[in-house]
Scaffold this motif. Structure first.
Motif, PDB file in Angstrom:
ATOM      1  N   LEU A 128       6.544   2.871  -7.510  1.00 25.03           N
ATOM      2  CA  LEU A 128       6.094   1.474  -7.513  1.00 25.03           C
ATOM      3  C   LEU A 128       7.267   0.508  -7.474  1.00 25.03           C
ATOM      4  CD1 LEU A 128       3.102   1.710  -9.960  1.00 25.03           C
ATOM      5  CD2 LEU A 128       3.034   0.831  -7.627  1.00 25.03           C
ATOM      6  N   ARG A 129       8.242   0.751  -8.321  1.00 20.26           N
ATOM      7  CA  ARG A 129       9.384  -0.177  -8.362  1.00 20.26           C
ATOM      8  C   ARG A 129      10.136  -0.175  -7.028  1.00 20.26           C
ATOM      9  NH1 ARG A 129       9.567  -2.489 -13.139  1.00 20.26           N
ATOM     10  NH2 ARG A 129       8.913  -1.361 -14.994  1.00 20.26           N
ATOM     11  N   ALA A 130      10.304   0.996  -6.412  1.00 23.81           N
ATOM     12  CA  ALA A 130      10.989   1.067  -5.117  1.00 23.81           C
ATOM     13  C   ALA A 130      10.219   0.302  -4.050  1.00 23.81           C
ATOM     14  CB  ALA A 130      11.182   2.523  -4.704  1.00 23.81           C
ATOM     15  N   ALA A 131       8.914   0.468  -4.030  1.00 19.22           N
ATOM     16  CA  ALA A 131       8.101  -0.224  -3.016  1.00 19.22           C
ATOM     17  C   ALA A 131       8.104  -1.726  -3.248  1.00 19.22           C
ATOM     18  CB  ALA A 131       6.673   0.314  -3.054  1.00 19.22           C
ATOM     19  N   LEU A 132       7.995  -2.135  -4.495  1.00 19.72           N
ATOM     20  CA  LEU A 132       7.917  -3.565  -4.789  1.00 19.72           C
ATOM     21  C   LEU A 132       9.275  -4.250  -4.680  1.00 19.72           C
ATOM     22  CD1 LEU A 132       5.366  -3.347  -7.701  1.00 19.72           C
ATOM     23  CD2 LEU A 132       4.955  -4.213  -5.389  1.00 19.72           C
ATOM     24  N   ASP A 133      10.356  -3.502  -4.889  1.00 21.06           N
ATOM     25  CA  ASP A 133      11.697  -4.077  -4.750  1.00 21.06           C
ATOM     26  C   ASP A 133      12.043  -4.371  -3.300  1.00 21.06           C
ATOM     27  OD1 ASP A 133      12.118  -4.087  -7.435  1.00 21.06           O
ATOM     28  OD2 ASP A 133      13.347  -2.268  -7.460  1.00 21.06           O
ATOM     29  N   HIS A 134      11.338  -3.729  -2.353  1.00 20.17           N
ATOM     30  CA  HIS A 134      11.627  -3.912  -0.935  1.00 20.17           C
ATOM     31  C   HIS A 134      10.707  -4.928  -0.287  1.00 20.17           C
ATOM     32  CE1 HIS A 134      13.682  -0.066  -1.641  1.00 20.17           C
ATOM     33  NE2 HIS A 134      14.532  -0.573  -0.783  1.00 20.17           N
ATOM     34  N   VAL A 137       0.874  -1.175   0.000  1.00 21.99           N
ATOM     35  CA  VAL A 137       0.000   0.000   0.000  1.00 21.99           C
ATOM     36  C   VAL A 137       0.907   1.219   0.000  1.00 21.99           C
ATOM     37  CG1 VAL A 137      -1.846   1.234   1.169  1.00 21.99           C
ATOM     38  CG2 VAL A 137      -1.782  -1.280   1.244  1.00 21.99           C
ATOM     39  N   ILE A 138       0.745   2.051  -1.026  1.00 23.55           N
ATOM     40  CA  ILE A 138       1.683   3.149  -1.272  1.00 23.55           C
ATOM     41  C   ILE A 138       0.921   4.454  -1.405  1.00 23.55           C
ATOM     42  CG2 ILE A 138       3.432   4.009  -2.872  1.00 23.55           C
ATOM     43  CD1 ILE A 138       3.497   1.031  -3.958  1.00 23.55           C
TER      44      ILE A 138
END
Length: 104
Positions: free
Chosen positions: A97-103, A82-83
């Motif tokens: 999105l990529r930063a949140a999903l990469d973590h 959830v961002i």
């Protein structure tokens, strides 16, 4: 899920014109499927009924609405991120999105 879709995204926001742009940006990426909810109730229903990789909280979503979405997402799909999305062009949205999903 369609085999060509690698990310399924839900964006919740209360300004229809802005959310139309967000939906277009999400779906402009190959492999991304973005859907939009324009009310808290619609967002909660979609969160409960479909599995998303990420849920974007956009314009107009209050802290109380955010908490309700986070609780629904954690209950139904604990792996969904959830961002908060504060606006910006497609590059900023993609990077968020990529930063949140990469973590994960």
């Amino acid at each position: 899920m369609d085999q060509n879709i690698s990310l399924k995204l839900l964006a919740i926001g209360y300004d229809p014109a802005i959310m139309q742009v967000v939906e277009r940006l999400l779906n402009s990426h190959a492999g991304w499927e973005g859907v939009v909810a324009l009310t808290r109730e619609e967002g909660l229903a979609k969160t409960s009924n479909e599995k998303y990789d990420a849920i974007l909280l956009c314009v107009g979503v209050s802290a109380a609405d955010e908490e309700a979405v986070r609780q629904a997402a954690s209950h139904h799909h604990p792996s969904a991120k959830v961002i908060r999305h504060y606006g910006g062009g497609s590059g900023l949205l993609e990077n968020e999105l990529r930063a949140a999903l990469d973590h994960q």
